[in-house]
Scaffold this motif. Sequence first.
Motif, short mmCIF file in Angstrom:
data_model
loop_
_atom_site.label_atom_id
_atom_site.label_comp_id
_atom_site.label_asym_id
_atom_site.label_seq_id
_atom_site.Cartn_x
_atom_site.Cartn_y
_atom_site.Cartn_z
N GLY A 91 22.19 26.47 71.64
CA GLY A 91 20.76 26.60 71.98
C GLY A 91 20.05 25.26 71.89
N PHE A 92 20.72 24.19 72.30
CA PHE A 92 20.14 22.86 72.16
C PHE A 92 18.87 22.63 73.00
CE2 PHE A 92 20.55 18.07 72.79
CZ PHE A 92 19.95 17.77 71.58
N PRO A 93 18.79 23.13 74.23
CA PRO A 93 17.51 22.99 74.95
C PRO A 93 16.34 23.62 74.19
CG PRO A 93 19.24 23.54 76.49
CD PRO A 93 19.84 23.69 75.12
N ASP A 94 16.58 24.79 73.58
CA ASP A 94 15.52 25.43 72.78
C ASP A 94 15.18 24.59 71.55
OD1 ASP A 94 15.32 27.59 74.51
OD2 ASP A 94 16.76 28.81 73.39
N ALA A 95 16.20 23.98 70.94
CA ALA A 95 15.95 23.11 69.79
C ALA A 95 15.13 21.90 70.19
CB ALA A 95 17.28 22.67 69.18
N THR A 96 15.35 21.40 71.39
CA THR A 96 14.57 20.26 71.88
C THR A 96 13.12 20.67 72.11
OG1 THR A 96 16.53 19.29 72.91
CG2 THR A 96 14.39 18.57 73.75
N ARG A 97 12.93 21.82 72.71
CA ARG A 97 11.57 22.32 72.91
C ARG A 97 10.87 22.49 71.55
NH1 ARG A 97 9.70 27.79 76.24
NH2 ARG A 97 7.48 27.66 75.71
N ASP A 98 11.59 23.03 70.58
CA ASP A 98 11.01 23.23 69.25
C ASP A 98 10.63 21.89 68.62
OD1 ASP A 98 10.54 24.87 66.74
OD2 ASP A 98 12.10 23.51 66.04
N ALA A 99 11.49 20.87 68.78
CA ALA A 99 11.22 19.56 68.20
C ALA A 99 9.95 18.94 68.80
CB ALA A 99 12.41 18.63 68.42
N PHE A 100 9.80 19.04 70.11
CA PHE A 100 8.61 18.48 70.75
C PHE A 100 7.36 19.28 70.40
CE2 PHE A 100 11.48 15.91 73.24
CZ PHE A 100 10.72 14.79 73.54
N THR A 101 7.48 20.59 70.29
CA THR A 101 6.34 21.41 69.91
C THR A 101 5.87 21.05 68.50
OG1 THR A 101 7.09 23.24 71.32
CG2 THR A 101 5.51 23.76 69.58
N ARG A 102 6.81 20.90 67.59
CA ARG A 102 6.48 20.48 66.22
C ARG A 102 5.78 19.13 66.22
NH1 ARG A 102 10.77 22.18 61.83
NH2 ARG A 102 11.65 24.09 62.69
N ALA A 103 6.15 18.26 67.18
CA ALA A 103 5.60 16.90 67.23
C ALA A 103 4.27 16.83 67.95
CB ALA A 103 6.61 15.97 67.91
N GLY A 104 3.80 17.96 68.49
CA GLY A 104 2.49 17.98 69.12
C GLY A 104 2.49 17.86 70.63
N SER A 105 3.62 18.17 71.28
CA SER A 105 3.70 18.17 72.74
C SER A 105 4.05 19.57 73.22
CB SER A 105 4.76 17.18 73.24
OG SER A 105 4.35 15.85 73.03
N ALA A 106 3.65 19.88 74.45
CA ALA A 106 3.91 21.20 75.02
C ALA A 106 4.87 21.08 76.20
CB ALA A 106 2.60 21.84 75.50
N LEU A 107 5.74 22.08 76.34
CA LEU A 107 6.65 22.09 77.48
C LEU A 107 5.83 22.32 78.75
CD1 LEU A 107 9.60 22.04 78.47
CD2 LEU A 107 9.63 24.53 78.23
#
Length: 309
Positions: free
Chosen positions: A226-242
């Motif tokens: 689930g690495f794409p989801d983990a990447t989305r989660d990392a950016f969301t935590r950092a203050g960016s939106a997909l």
Amino acid sequence: MDSAAGALNERFLVPPFSVLDARQGYWRDRKNAWLALGLASEDGRDGKLIFHEARIGSVSRLIAGTAHGTSVFDPVLCEVAYCWFTAPGARVLDPFAGGSVRGIVAAKLGRRYLGVDLRPEQVDANRRQAEAILGPSDTVPEWIVGDSREVLPKLEGPFDLVFSCPPYGDLERYSNDPADLSNMEYDEFLVAYREVVRLTVGLLAQDRFSAFVVGDFRDAAGNYRGFPDATRDAFTRAGSALYNEAVLATSVGSASLRAGGQFSKSRKLAKTHQNVLVFVKGDSRKATEWCGEVEVDLPEADPEEILGA
């Protein structure tokens, strides 16, 4: 290609669809023009990557094809990212720099690139390639040797685009350095990965885009991480939106040779795509306005004319 898609190709380099098809003739011609300049992203690796053979057949890590058994980034995808999501003169930050391609393409397109890579031999190879390929009028890319978790806090922002292709866990091991994310157990890898994303997004200007090229990969049991989801989660935590999600359809290549046996034995599909995830920090309308009109020059497919070599 139908006439409508052809018109989009002329306006935007490739049609701005959620499937980016690197198998099309127009994409292959453009890539060949870039490669004719002498791009060799595998330089600096010397074929010494350590592949995890139990899983290598289940994921297509090869973005532009292979050379000496190592992954090579697609220069056309670089061109698309820079032309679509930045303006000329933009500062580009790449926290997982790897080979030379993203830096040299940025330089040819008038973007100011800064990449961070852990391996000095890779950075040396990148600098040699840049010196050999770039002309006096090109922007000079910069590569820094070090761990992004230590280098990024020392950098002065802001940057206008974050663009990278992170390691896919331990699928390819790039060195024996304990700080190398590809040497880490997956839980430890995710902690380090999120930290790099957090620091990188912190250096990004407000109302700007980030683009990460990722692909899923399997654990020891053969199940996807689930690495794409983990990447989305990392950016969301950092203050960016997909903001955009695209599939990069890659060449079938050797997948056709292994697909039959692999599927019969395990029902695993041979993977021939990557995920291109585009995030926005702030207001997407303001980010788009800052990028301006997409500037594309599509003369005849002569490398010297196309790229000003």
